[in-house]
Design a protein around this motif. Structure first.
Motif, PDB file in Angstrom:
ATOM      1  N   GLY A 540       5.309   4.655  18.354  1.00 27.63           N
ATOM      2  CA  GLY A 540       5.166   4.527  19.626  1.00 27.63           C
ATOM      3  C   GLY A 540       6.646   4.379  20.450  1.00 27.63           C
ATOM      4  N   THR A 541       7.846   4.694  19.790  1.00 27.62           N
ATOM      5  CA  THR A 541       9.198   4.504  20.300  1.00 27.62           C
ATOM      6  C   THR A 541       9.865   5.871  19.921  1.00 27.62           C
ATOM      7  OG1 THR A 541      10.244   3.603  18.279  1.00 27.62           O
ATOM      8  CG2 THR A 541       8.768   2.090  19.736  1.00 27.62           C
ATOM      9  N   ARG A 542      11.142   5.830  20.516  1.00 28.96           N
ATOM     10  CA  ARG A 542      12.167   6.687  20.214  1.00 28.96           C
ATOM     11  C   ARG A 542      13.177   6.196  19.481  1.00 28.96           C
ATOM     12  NH1 ARG A 542      10.628  11.763  19.789  1.00 28.96           N
ATOM     13  NH2 ARG A 542      12.823  12.518  20.113  1.00 28.96           N
ATOM     14  N   THR A 543      12.862   4.976  18.684  1.00 26.58           N
ATOM     15  CA  THR A 543      13.952   4.391  17.950  1.00 26.58           C
ATOM     16  C   THR A 543      13.823   4.929  16.527  1.00 26.58           C
ATOM     17  OG1 THR A 543      13.653   2.234  19.043  1.00 26.58           O
ATOM     18  CG2 THR A 543      14.551   2.072  16.949  1.00 26.58           C
ATOM     19  N   ALA A 544      14.669   5.349  15.937  1.00 28.36           N
ATOM     20  CA  ALA A 544      14.647   6.090  14.313  1.00 28.36           C
ATOM     21  C   ALA A 544      14.439   5.151  13.404  1.00 28.36           C
ATOM     22  CB  ALA A 544      16.317   6.714  14.261  1.00 28.36           C
ATOM     23  N   VAL A 545      13.742   5.483  12.505  1.00 31.64           N
ATOM     24  CA  VAL A 545      13.337   4.512  11.332  1.00 31.64           C
ATOM     25  C   VAL A 545      14.638   4.688  10.483  1.00 31.64           C
ATOM     26  CG1 VAL A 545      10.819   5.406  11.346  1.00 31.64           C
ATOM     27  CG2 VAL A 545      12.777   6.730   9.871  1.00 31.64           C
ATOM     28  N   ASP A 546      14.447   3.453   9.643  1.00 25.09           N
ATOM     29  CA  ASP A 546      15.758   3.178   8.800  1.00 25.09           C
ATOM     30  C   ASP A 546      15.624   4.266   7.545  1.00 25.09           C
ATOM     31  OD1 ASP A 546      16.512   1.032  10.336  1.00 25.09           O
ATOM     32  OD2 ASP A 546      15.232  -0.528   9.494  1.00 25.09           O
ATOM     33  N   HIS A 547      14.602   4.557   7.105  1.00 17.41           N
ATOM     34  CA  HIS A 547      14.446   5.502   6.042  1.00 17.41           C
ATOM     35  C   HIS A 547      13.152   6.390   6.140  1.00 17.41           C
ATOM     36  CE1 HIS A 547      11.170   2.952   4.403  1.00 17.41           C
ATOM     37  NE2 HIS A 547      11.739   1.819   4.753  1.00 17.41           N
ATOM     38  N   ARG A 548      12.903   7.163   5.252  1.00 16.24           N
ATOM     39  CA  ARG A 548      11.898   7.953   5.315  1.00 16.24           C
ATOM     40  C   ARG A 548      10.884   7.979   3.964  1.00 16.24           C
ATOM     41  NH1 ARG A 548      16.205  11.132   7.238  1.00 16.24           N
ATOM     42  NH2 ARG A 548      16.480  11.869   5.010  1.00 16.24           N
ATOM     43  N   LEU A 549      10.747   6.403   3.647  1.00 14.47           N
ATOM     44  CA  LEU A 549       9.905   6.248   2.587  1.00 14.47           C
ATOM     45  C   LEU A 549       8.709   5.778   2.987  1.00 14.47           C
ATOM     46  CD1 LEU A 549      12.276   5.468  -0.468  1.00 14.47           C
ATOM     47  CD2 LEU A 549      11.025   7.288  -0.094  1.00 14.47           C
ATOM     48  N   GLN A 550       7.511   5.707   2.226  1.00 18.78           N
ATOM     49  CA  GLN A 550       6.329   5.078   2.650  1.00 18.78           C
ATOM     50  C   GLN A 550       6.444   3.465   1.926  1.00 18.78           C
ATOM     51  OE1 GLN A 550       2.359   7.044   3.756  1.00 18.78           O
ATOM     52  NE2 GLN A 550       3.495   8.389   2.163  1.00 18.78           N
ATOM     53  N   LYS A 551       6.278   2.429   2.469  1.00 18.78           N
ATOM     54  CA  LYS A 551       6.602   1.059   1.968  1.00 18.78           C
ATOM     55  C   LYS A 551       5.469   0.216   2.173  1.00 18.78           C
ATOM     56  CE  LYS A 551      11.082   0.743   0.675  1.00 18.78           C
ATOM     57  NZ  LYS A 551      11.583   0.201  -0.505  1.00 18.78           N
ATOM     58  N   ALA A 552       5.186  -0.693   1.031  1.00 22.42           N
ATOM     59  CA  ALA A 552       4.242  -1.598   1.238  1.00 22.42           C
ATOM     60  C   ALA A 552       4.720  -2.829   0.384  1.00 22.42           C
ATOM     61  CB  ALA A 552       3.037  -1.051   0.475  1.00 22.42           C
ATOM     62  N   TRP A 553       4.094  -4.057   0.613  1.00 24.40           N
ATOM     63  CA  TRP A 553       4.385  -5.069  -0.052  1.00 24.40           C
ATOM     64  C   TRP A 553       3.006  -5.938  -0.301  1.00 24.40           C
ATOM     65  CZ3 TRP A 553       3.163  -9.671   2.345  1.00 24.40           C
ATOM     66  CH2 TRP A 553       3.268  -9.857   3.600  1.00 24.40           C
ATOM     67  N   HIS A 554       2.796  -6.323  -1.425  1.00 22.95           N
ATOM     68  CA  HIS A 554       1.480  -6.960  -1.508  1.00 22.95           C
ATOM     69  C   HIS A 554       1.854  -8.470  -2.098  1.00 22.95           C
ATOM     70  CE1 HIS A 554       0.039  -2.800  -3.708  1.00 22.95           C
ATOM     71  NE2 HIS A 554       0.454  -2.996  -2.545  1.00 22.95           N
ATOM     72  N   ALA A 555       0.624  -9.466  -1.733  1.00 19.63           N
ATOM     73  CA  ALA A 555       0.676 -10.801  -2.019  1.00 19.63           C
ATOM     74  C   ALA A 555      -0.855 -11.056  -2.685  1.00 19.63           C
ATOM     75  CB  ALA A 555       1.223 -11.569  -1.090  1.00 19.63           C
ATOM     76  N   ILE A 556      -0.981 -11.716  -3.683  1.00 17.52           N
ATOM     77  CA  ILE A 556      -2.143 -11.864  -4.200  1.00 17.52           C
ATOM     78  C   ILE A 556      -2.309 -13.349  -4.955  1.00 17.52           C
ATOM     79  CG2 ILE A 556      -4.174 -10.981  -5.761  1.00 17.52           C
ATOM     80  CD1 ILE A 556      -2.476  -8.058  -5.661  1.00 17.52           C
ATOM     81  N   LEU A 557      -3.308 -13.949  -4.546  1.00 17.33           N
ATOM     82  CA  LEU A 557      -3.618 -15.200  -5.368  1.00 17.33           C
ATOM     83  C   LEU A 557      -5.108 -15.133  -5.960  1.00 17.33           C
ATOM     84  CD1 LEU A 557      -2.827 -17.695  -2.324  1.00 17.33           C
ATOM     85  CD2 LEU A 557      -1.417 -17.028  -4.419  1.00 17.33           C
ATOM     86  N   GLY A 558      -5.261 -15.959  -7.228  1.00 22.52           N
ATOM     87  CA  GLY A 558      -6.435 -15.904  -7.651  1.00 22.52           C
ATOM     88  C   GLY A 558      -6.750 -17.045  -8.667  1.00 22.52           C
ATOM     89  N   ALA A 559      -8.244 -17.172  -8.809  1.00 21.53           N
ATOM     90  CA  ALA A 559      -8.653 -18.257  -9.544  1.00 21.53           C
ATOM     91  C   ALA A 559      -9.589 -17.569 -10.731  1.00 21.53           C
ATOM     92  CB  ALA A 559      -9.190 -19.532  -9.168  1.00 21.53           C
ATOM     93  N   GLU A 560      -9.588 -18.124 -11.777  1.00 20.75           N
ATOM     94  CA  GLU A 560     -10.536 -17.595 -13.324  1.00 20.75           C
ATOM     95  C   GLU A 560     -11.183 -18.980 -13.388  1.00 20.75           C
ATOM     96  OE1 GLU A 560      -7.858 -14.042 -14.718  1.00 20.75           O
ATOM     97  OE2 GLU A 560      -8.133 -15.841 -15.889  1.00 20.75           O
ATOM     98  N   LEU A 561     -12.672 -19.005 -13.457  1.00 20.86           N
ATOM     99  CA  LEU A 561     -13.549 -20.064 -13.920  1.00 20.86           C
ATOM    100  C   LEU A 561     -14.503 -19.546 -14.918  1.00 20.86           C
ATOM    101  CD1 LEU A 561     -14.208 -23.115 -13.538  1.00 20.86           C
ATOM    102  CD2 LEU A 561     -15.748 -22.275 -11.780  1.00 20.86           C
ATOM    103  N   ASP A 562     -14.328 -20.458 -16.063  1.00 22.76           N
ATOM    104  CA  ASP A 562     -15.435 -20.138 -17.251  1.00 22.76           C
ATOM    105  C   ASP A 562     -16.534 -21.037 -16.802  1.00 22.76           C
ATOM    106  OD1 ASP A 562     -13.609 -18.290 -18.169  1.00 22.76           O
ATOM    107  OD2 ASP A 562     -12.718 -19.740 -19.386  1.00 22.76           O
TER     108      ASP A 562
END
Length: 778
Positions: A540-562
């Motif tokens: 939605g802008t005319r501001t150039a991106v810093d790079h041309r890669l697709q990026k992601a970051w993940h954050a996951i929590l979890g619990a296992e119960l027997d």
């Protein structure tokens, strides 16, 4: 100077593990099935006279006990369904004792066996968002046409969504298909699922194991920003010639395997082969067996001059053929070398609507090297693949895509005392050839070659009840002239013997772009491009991106119960943030418009999984709640695969004499997919010949006005019950006959696939499909 430092660091990483334990002793070995020589993964190997000395074999049946003192040790190997084996090992100072161990299947059916092996492994491994699938689990699923397939099983897993029976692709925790890395024996493959959407290119009988990482995967994997599906095939039988043939209304298949140099009883080297092939029959059997399915699914596609009787003569127009072969060389110390090759093809040909062809061929080698005087194990893969797809539609717009991939990797594993250190390097190169014409007649073409180079380190350390697994990946993208720094982290805390908490996260990047779009409801054309080298702008802008890669970051929590001896619960809330996603600008109106657009995305949700298993009964109940959105700078909208609620129930039960009967049920309930609603219609006059055009009475093609709210509507809820019953007849020591009766969509639910905008014709998923399959094993 920097090059010299890097070179010195590489030498240190390579030789430090060897020097550190030069004076300690090691017991290591491999565990195999005595009958066929196959490696036994996840077998328990223990030194019972030493406190807390127990490990599990890896996928190659390998185990290692490093850092031991000289002396005599008692080694005990156990695995469900096999006789326990015990042996004594005399260990000298600074020596390495290797043992090749073959286990016999037990003739006695043990009562009350619990799943202790997997639970012990869960205490020692992080296992965040990782699900390991064995071929026995795939076969227990009620399957279409009585033919079990990994593509059907994957959709049972929490966080995994499929869009439909036709052209269905996998969406994993908010990631689109191009953002999922599919590996076959370490080699990336680009379209593992056939157009019919119910079958993959992978034959179930060849699978050794499948590791599914729905997020938070560590540094050994890169080049994709959402998920990884790592498929490993088994080796051929090392002792005798064997195989199978089977047929159903959907497909026929055959497999043959055996030794070229048999494995002797006292060990030694061996050479074996495995070859399998399958081909579709549904295009030839459907006119007689399933004419009602043709009426349900394809009448909306037909031209006005095409009658229903013509459609029924065409049949369900899906045709495919898959070939796979493997040659395995095995040493007497666990080292091995494999050569493999494949050729997959698919065609969806519906006259007057579309003619889709794709093929994928390739091959390579993978190896495992266990040096006799080092606790460092090496493995790697070298291979290539060539994928081509073309689509001819009635609108005359050409679509063609091809990608040739070259891949090589080398990995090192060091087994320490209560720790494990992994590191490696990877080279990845690909050629792309893409051609496309959009709705207004503008052509888009890309022919490119690019390379990627990556290195990674990963370390796992057990600190009492805490397991730490930090990792780091450096990934260089040559066409973008950019280095991606990708830290990863996983951890687990064993709070009690029955309760475990875990977490994982990391940064991910990729340069590969898919031709499908998050706005697509259905798209049979699966093409690929290299990342753009032109200037891109933030949404939605005319501001150039810093790079041309697709990026992601993940954050996951979890619990296992027997919850008991055979019952366990796993809960994982997750967040995937996509700060930069790149798509083809298919709405390009002028040549001056950009070829690509940039968006951002967000996926968040929680997965619940309840599993029960004993010797006769296994079941699972999983529920996923998720929200998946994209933002193009103008508005935030749900993706076409944003299924807010998804419930899967699976039950399999074995009964009768020698457990020769097996019945299974699977029920799936899912909320409706979003779609952009139609606002109106207009006559689409392009005014190319203005002087000859009658503006008042002329009839022009119908154009569609879409709502300004992207994906503001929702399809109805989806639900389906599949069931099957199988009977196995023993025909001898090695021969057996299996007959399976299955029914897909047992109560004939009219699930909506999508609605044709011009005709308002509802295109539905497959109706009830009963089938009988017969398989002979020898």
């Amino acid at each position: 100077m920097n090059w010299q430092v890097s070179r010195l660091l590489a030498y240190v990483l390579l030789f430090l593990p060897v020097l550190s334990f030069a004076q300690s002793s090691i017991i290591r070995g491999n565990v195999y099935d005595e009958a066929n020589g196959q490696a036994i993964a996840f077998a328990s190997v223990a030194l019972p006279d030493q406190a807390d000395k127990g490990v599990f074999t890896d996928q190659n049946g390998f185990f290692s006990f490093p850092g031991l003192q000289a002396g005599t040790y008692r080694l005990v190997i156990t695995f469900l369904g096999y006789e326990t084996q015990e042996l004594s090992i005399e260990l000298a100072k600074g020596s390495i004792a290797y043992r090749r161990i073959s286990l016999k299947t037990t003739p006695i059916e043990l009562e009350g066996i619990d799943i202790s092996g997997s639970r012990s492994q869960a205490r020692e491994q992080v296992l965040v968002s990782k699900i390991s699938v064995l071929p026995q689990q795939i076969k227990s699923l009620p399957s279409v046409g009585g033919e079990s397939d990994i593509s059907q099983y994957l959709t049972v897993l929490p966080g995994v969504i499929s869009t439909g029976d036709q052209g269905g692709q996998l969406y994993i925790r908010g990631g689109s298909p191009v953002q999922n890395k599919i590996l076959l024996d370490g080699l990336p493959i680009f379209n593992p699922f056939h157009s019919i959407g119910l079958f993959s290119v992978i034959e179930t009988e060849t699978i050794r194991n499948v590791d599914v990482y729905t997020g938070g995967y560590n540094a050994e994997y890169g080049g994709r920003i959402s998920a990884v599906v790592d498929i490993k095939t088994r080796e051929g039988n090392k002792k005798r010639l064997g195989g199978l043939v089977s047929a159903s209304p959907f497909q026929a298949k055959a497999l043959i395997e055996g030794p070229i140099k048999p494995l002797k009883a006292d060990g030694g080297s061996s050479v074996s082969f495995l070859f399998t092939g399958k081909t579709a029959l549904i295009d030839r059997t459907s006119p007689q067996l399933y004419p009602y399915a043709i009426d349900t699914n394809f009448y909306a596609f037909a031209r006005k001059d095409t009658s229903l009787s013509d459609l029924k003569r065409i049949g369900l127009p899906y045709r495919y053929t898959d070939l796979y072969g493997k040659l395995s060389f095995n040493g007497d110390n666990g080292s091995k070398f494999d050569l493999f090759g494949f050729n997959f093809s698919d065609r969806f040909n519906f006259p007057g609507f579309a003619d889709l062809n794709w093929s994928s061929a390739g091959g390579g080698t993978n190896f495992l090297l266990i040096p006799p005087n080092s606790n460092l194990v090496m493995n790697g893969t070298v291979g290539f693949s060539n994928y081509n797809i073309s689509l001819a539609e009635r609108d005359g717009r050409p679509r063609q895509s091809g990608i040739v991939n070259y891949n090589a990797n080398l990995n090192f594993t060091y087994y320490g005392l209560n720790n494990q250190f992994n590191y490696g390097i990877e080279y990845y190169g690909f050629n792309t050839d893409f051609r496309f014409r959009n709705l207004v007649g503008l052509d888009f073409q890309q022919q490119d070659f690019t390379t990627e180079l990556a290195g990674y380190v990963k370390w796992r350390q057990e600190l009492g009840n805490l397991v730490l697994e930090p990792g780091f990946r450096l990934h260089y993208y040559a066409s973008q002239a950019r280095m991606s720094l990708e830290p990863r982290l996983g951890l687990k805390w064993n709070a009690t013997n029955f309760l475990r908490f875990k977490a994982a996260g990391g940064i991910y990047a990729q340069n590969l772009i898919g031709t499908t779009n998050d706005l697509d409801v259905v798209n049979f054309f699966i093409g690929f491009l290299a990342g753009p080298e032109e200037q891109l702008f933030k949404p939605g802008t005319r501001t150039a991106v810093d790079h041309r890669l697709q990026k992601a970051w993940h954050a996951i929590l979890g619990a296992e119960l027997d919850l008991g001896k055979n019952l366990s619960l796993n809960v994982e809330p997750y967040l995937k943030n996509f700060p930069q996603l790149i798509n083809i600008n298919r709405n390009k109106l002028r040549n001056s418009d950009p070829d690509y657009i940039v968006e951002t995305g967000l996926a968040k949700g929680i997965d619940w999984s309840l599993r029960y298993q004993n010797k006769q009964l296994q079941g699972s109940l999983s529920y996923s709640w998720a929200i998946v959105t994209r933002d193009d700078g103008q508005q935030e909208y749900p993706t076409s695969f944003d299924r807010r609620h998804n419930l899967n129930a699976l039950l399999a039960y074995r009964f009768g004499a020698n457990k020769s009967w097996e019945t299974s049920f699977r029920w799936n309930l899912g909320s409706g997919f979003p779609f952009t609603q139609t606002q109106g219609f207009y006559q689409n006059n392009n005014f190319e010949q203005l002087l000859l055009t009658d503006l008042l009475t002329g009839n022009f093609p119908i154009g569609i006005l879409l709502s300004g709210e992207i994906n503001g509507g929702r399809l109805p809820w989806y639900h389906r019950l599949d069931a099957s019953i199988k009977r196995t007849f023993d025909l001898g020591k090695y021969a057996a006959l299996e007959t399976t009766f299955s029914v897909t969509n047992a109560y004939n639910r009219d699930n909506v696939f999508y609605v044709d905008r011009l005709s308002s014709q509802v295109v539905r998923q497959f109706p009830i499909l009963p089938a009988i399959s017969i398989a002979v094993k020898f």
